[in-house]
Design a protein around this motif. Structure first.
Motif, PDB file in Angstrom:
ATOM      1  N   SER A 208      28.354 -11.723  21.490  1.00 53.64           N
ATOM      2  CA  SER A 208      28.827 -13.121  21.500  1.00 53.64           C
ATOM      3  C   SER A 208      30.204 -13.302  20.854  1.00 53.64           C
ATOM      4  O   SER A 208      30.877 -14.305  21.056  1.00 53.64           O
ATOM      5  CB  SER A 208      27.818 -14.019  20.778  1.00 53.64           C
ATOM      6  OG  SER A 208      27.778 -13.686  19.401  1.00 53.64           O
ATOM      7  N   TYR A 211      33.594 -14.590  22.799  1.00 48.61           N
ATOM      8  CA  TYR A 211      33.631 -15.755  23.697  1.00 48.61           C
ATOM      9  C   TYR A 211      33.839 -17.035  22.893  1.00 48.61           C
ATOM     10  O   TYR A 211      32.914 -17.517  22.243  1.00 48.61           O
ATOM     11  CB  TYR A 211      32.341 -15.814  24.537  1.00 48.61           C
ATOM     12  CG  TYR A 211      32.207 -14.571  25.387  1.00 48.61           C
ATOM     13  CD1 TYR A 211      32.927 -14.462  26.572  1.00 48.61           C
ATOM     14  CD2 TYR A 211      31.423 -13.494  24.969  1.00 48.61           C
ATOM     15  CE1 TYR A 211      32.851 -13.304  27.344  1.00 48.61           C
ATOM     16  CE2 TYR A 211      31.350 -12.331  25.728  1.00 48.61           C
ATOM     17  CZ  TYR A 211      32.071 -12.241  26.903  1.00 48.61           C
ATOM     18  OH  TYR A 211      32.018 -11.092  27.650  1.00 48.61           O
ATOM     19  N   TYR A 213      33.965 -20.097  23.505  1.00 44.89           N
ATOM     20  CA  TYR A 213      33.215 -21.336  23.795  1.00 44.89           C
ATOM     21  C   TYR A 213      31.812 -21.274  23.187  1.00 44.89           C
ATOM     22  O   TYR A 213      31.112 -22.281  23.119  1.00 44.89           O
ATOM     23  CB  TYR A 213      33.136 -21.586  25.312  1.00 44.89           C
ATOM     24  CG  TYR A 213      32.462 -20.480  26.094  1.00 44.89           C
ATOM     25  CD1 TYR A 213      31.102 -20.519  26.369  1.00 44.89           C
ATOM     26  CD2 TYR A 213      33.190 -19.384  26.556  1.00 44.89           C
ATOM     27  CE1 TYR A 213      30.483 -19.499  27.070  1.00 44.89           C
ATOM     28  CE2 TYR A 213      32.585 -18.365  27.266  1.00 44.89           C
ATOM     29  CZ  TYR A 213      31.224 -18.421  27.519  1.00 44.89           C
ATOM     30  OH  TYR A 213      30.613 -17.401  28.198  1.00 44.89           O
ATOM     31  N   LEU A 214      31.390 -20.066  22.740  1.00 48.49           N
ATOM     32  CA  LEU A 214      30.071 -19.930  22.110  1.00 48.49           C
ATOM     33  C   LEU A 214      30.199 -20.090  20.595  1.00 48.49           C
ATOM     34  O   LEU A 214      31.268 -19.885  20.036  1.00 48.49           O
ATOM     35  CB  LEU A 214      29.502 -18.532  22.378  1.00 48.49           C
ATOM     36  CG  LEU A 214      29.213 -18.133  23.812  1.00 48.49           C
ATOM     37  CD1 LEU A 214      28.764 -16.669  23.858  1.00 48.49           C
ATOM     38  CD2 LEU A 214      28.128 -19.027  24.398  1.00 48.49           C
ATOM     39  N   ASP A 215      29.080 -20.377  19.951  1.00 45.53           N
ATOM     40  CA  ASP A 215      29.060 -20.371  18.482  1.00 45.53           C
ATOM     41  C   ASP A 215      28.697 -18.935  18.074  1.00 45.53           C
ATOM     42  O   ASP A 215      27.683 -18.693  17.435  1.00 45.53           O
ATOM     43  CB  ASP A 215      28.001 -21.382  18.014  1.00 45.53           C
ATOM     44  CG  ASP A 215      27.999 -21.531  16.505  1.00 45.53           C
ATOM     45  OD1 ASP A 215      29.027 -21.211  15.877  1.00 45.53           O
ATOM     46  OD2 ASP A 215      26.959 -21.949  15.962  1.00 45.53           O
ATOM     47  N   GLY A 216      29.557 -17.995  18.451  1.00 46.66           N
ATOM     48  CA  GLY A 216      29.168 -16.586  18.388  1.00 46.66           C
ATOM     49  C   GLY A 216      29.727 -15.796  17.218  1.00 46.66           C
ATOM     50  O   GLY A 216      29.447 -14.604  17.098  1.00 46.66           O
TER      51      GLY A 216
END
Ligand SMILES: Cc1cc2nc3c(=O)[nH]c(=O)nc-3n(C[C@H](O)[C@H](O)[C@H](O)COP(=O)(O)OP(=O)(O)OC[C@H]3O[C@@H](n4cnc5c(N)ncnc54)[C@H](O)[C@@H]3O)c2cc1C
Length: 441
Positions: A208, A211, A213-216
């Motif tokens: 993750s 990326y 746009y993720l809370d990664g």
């Protein structure tokens, strides 16, 4: 024995080695933090800036656990005042991490010398001492050695019975006097890390993390940067679940190791062949970049995230930094300064190290890395969720068009300020000219 404990970037009482040492050595400990207006000015921090509010919030939490005096003054003047007015046997503090802190410590040491007080530095806020890893020549070698040396044994919480007060201001008084306030609604809360440390999905991190746009990613950097959380606690939480996360903590320490070994890297490219590059430093391009109007939506979204949240996702930091240096032919130092003026997790060493790496002037086995903003956006923000979050005026456009600003013109949006391919050719050209002129053949 009465000692002064000087908090700087270790704003916690849990697992704070320097503080524990001070408390164990003295009958009475006076705890201080200095808010230095010079340091705020240097980073263009106003009193309503989220970074200042975050600091106040961290100091408020600390003050709720320990009697803390907070002084608002230049560091050297604060210490001249304290050592002139009170009798201390020693000052304890954590070892400096940055060049800025080296200077402050030296100034305070000079004042101590004149007053006959010892200043004792305790190595902390690192998982391994940079002086013990030998001389690795790149990150991979460093990581292998560092991993074997990591010592993440925590030291618990201090008993606060011997923390005493003196007749100096505390945070409440300072806030009242200066009209500083911590708004109820704020983006960065100093106590959020408790929850994050436990709830972050370390297992998914390796997939993750790239990326935006993720809370990664953990978003722990502001907390690590001010030492609100101990890096040992972060390591212990992550180690069984994600070696990739541990590897990122190693990057942090790699840059401190580089600073230890090559202190000149503050102003000078680590790679001697990459010194004296003829940067264009075009004022117009720099200002368009800083305003987030480059016409490359992934770059512009990153700048907007930085300005609104005072934080930017690592993948986007890489894209943005590469773009400024390699597409706009701007000296990495200008980018470093720009990030310094905005980042909530600003760390002088990590920022300089990462900017040098991004500019391909630091230590990297790959001679030149090119980040194409179009292919990077296609790969890491394929549905334009990140871009649309920060550039709402693009919400109604097809993602394919947003991702290819050179191929498709978007009405009502900025045109790309440069052609990526043309500029990369030019970048390679100025880099090879610097190499030809280099005295290191
Ligand atoms: C140009 C540029 C400038 C940067 N400036 C800073 C800075 O001033 N301060 C700062 O803390 N980080 C800086 N970084 C590194 C990195 O972008 C941030 O540490 C990361 O984005 C923080 O988010 P996180 O806590 O969610 O990271 P996670 O992905 O959750 O990583 C966990 C921790 O590992 C450390 N870490 C991760 N990546 C790096 C890295 N590349 N270098 C060093 N440490 C790392 C950080 O302490 C981070 O909190 C910079 C990166 C670039 C490309």
């Amino acid at each position: 024995m009465r000692v002064l404990y000087w908090f700087r970037r270790d704003l916690r009482i849990r697992d704070n080695k320097a503080l524990i040492k001070a408390v164990s050595k003295a009958d009475k400990v006076v705890a201080v933090f200095v808010i230095d207006p010079e340091a705020l000015r240097d980073r263009k921090i106003n009193f309503d800036d989220p970074r200042f509010i975050f600091l106040l919030d961290a100091l408020k939490n600390l003050s709720s656990k320990i009697r803390l005096h907070v002084l608002y003054d230049r560091t050297r003047e604060a210490f001249e005042h304290l050592l002139g007015r009170y009798k201390f046997d020693a000052i304890y503090t954590a070892s400096p991490l940055s060049w800025h802190e080296d200077t402050l410590i030296q100034e305070v040491k000079d004042i101590c010398g004149r007053s006959g007080v010892r200043l004792i530095e305790v190595v902390d806020n690192l998982l391994a001492d940079p002086s013990s890893v030998g001389s690795p020549i790149n990150f991979t070698m460093f990581y292998r050695r560092w991993r074997k040396l990591v010592n993440a044994k925590t030291v618990g919480e201090i008993p606060s019975d011997n923390i005493v007060e003196i007749d100096e201001t505390d945070l409440n008084e300072l806030c009242r006097k200066n009209g500083w306030r911590i708004p109820e609604k704020r983006m960065w809360r100093a106590d959020w890390y408790h929850h994050r440390l436990q709830s972050f999905n370390y297992r998914k991190y390796a997939v993750s993390k790239d990326y935006p746009y993720l809370d990664g990613t953990s978003k722990l950097s502001p907390y690590i940067s001010l030492g609100i959380v101990s890096v040992r606690e972060v390591f212990n939480q992550a180690v069984k679940l994600s070696e990739e996360f541990v590897r990122q903590l190693a990057w942090r320490e790699f840059y401190y190791y580089l600073k230890y070994r090559y202190p000149h890297m503050k102003n000078l490219e680590l790679n001697p062949h990459r010194r004296g590059i003829a940067w264009e430093n075009d004022k117009y391009l720099i200002s368009v970049f800083k305003e987030g109007k480059t016409g490359y939506p992934i770059v512009d979204a990153g700048i907007r995230q930085l300005k609104t949240e005072k934080w930017m996702h690592n993948r986007v930091r890489l894209i943005v930094a590469n773009f400024l240096v390699k597409d706009l032919l701007v000296d990495w130092r200008i980018g470093e300064e720009f990030f310094k003026e905005h980042l909530i997790d600003y760390d002088e060493v990590l920022n300089i190290g990462n900017w040098q790496w991004s500019a391909s002037v630091g230590i990297d086995p790959i001679p030149i890395r090119i980040f194409n903003p179009t292919t990077q956006a296609e790969k890491y923000d394929p549905s334009c969720h990140y871009i649309k979050r920060y550039i709402p005026e693009l919400r109604d456009y097809e993602c394919e068009k947003i991702l290819n600003p050179i191929k498709y013109k978007i009405s009502n949006y900025y045109e790309p300020i440069v052609d990526h391919y043309e500029r990369i050719r030019k970048f390679k050209d100025i880099v090879s000219r610097a190499r030809e002129n280099s005295t290191y053949h």
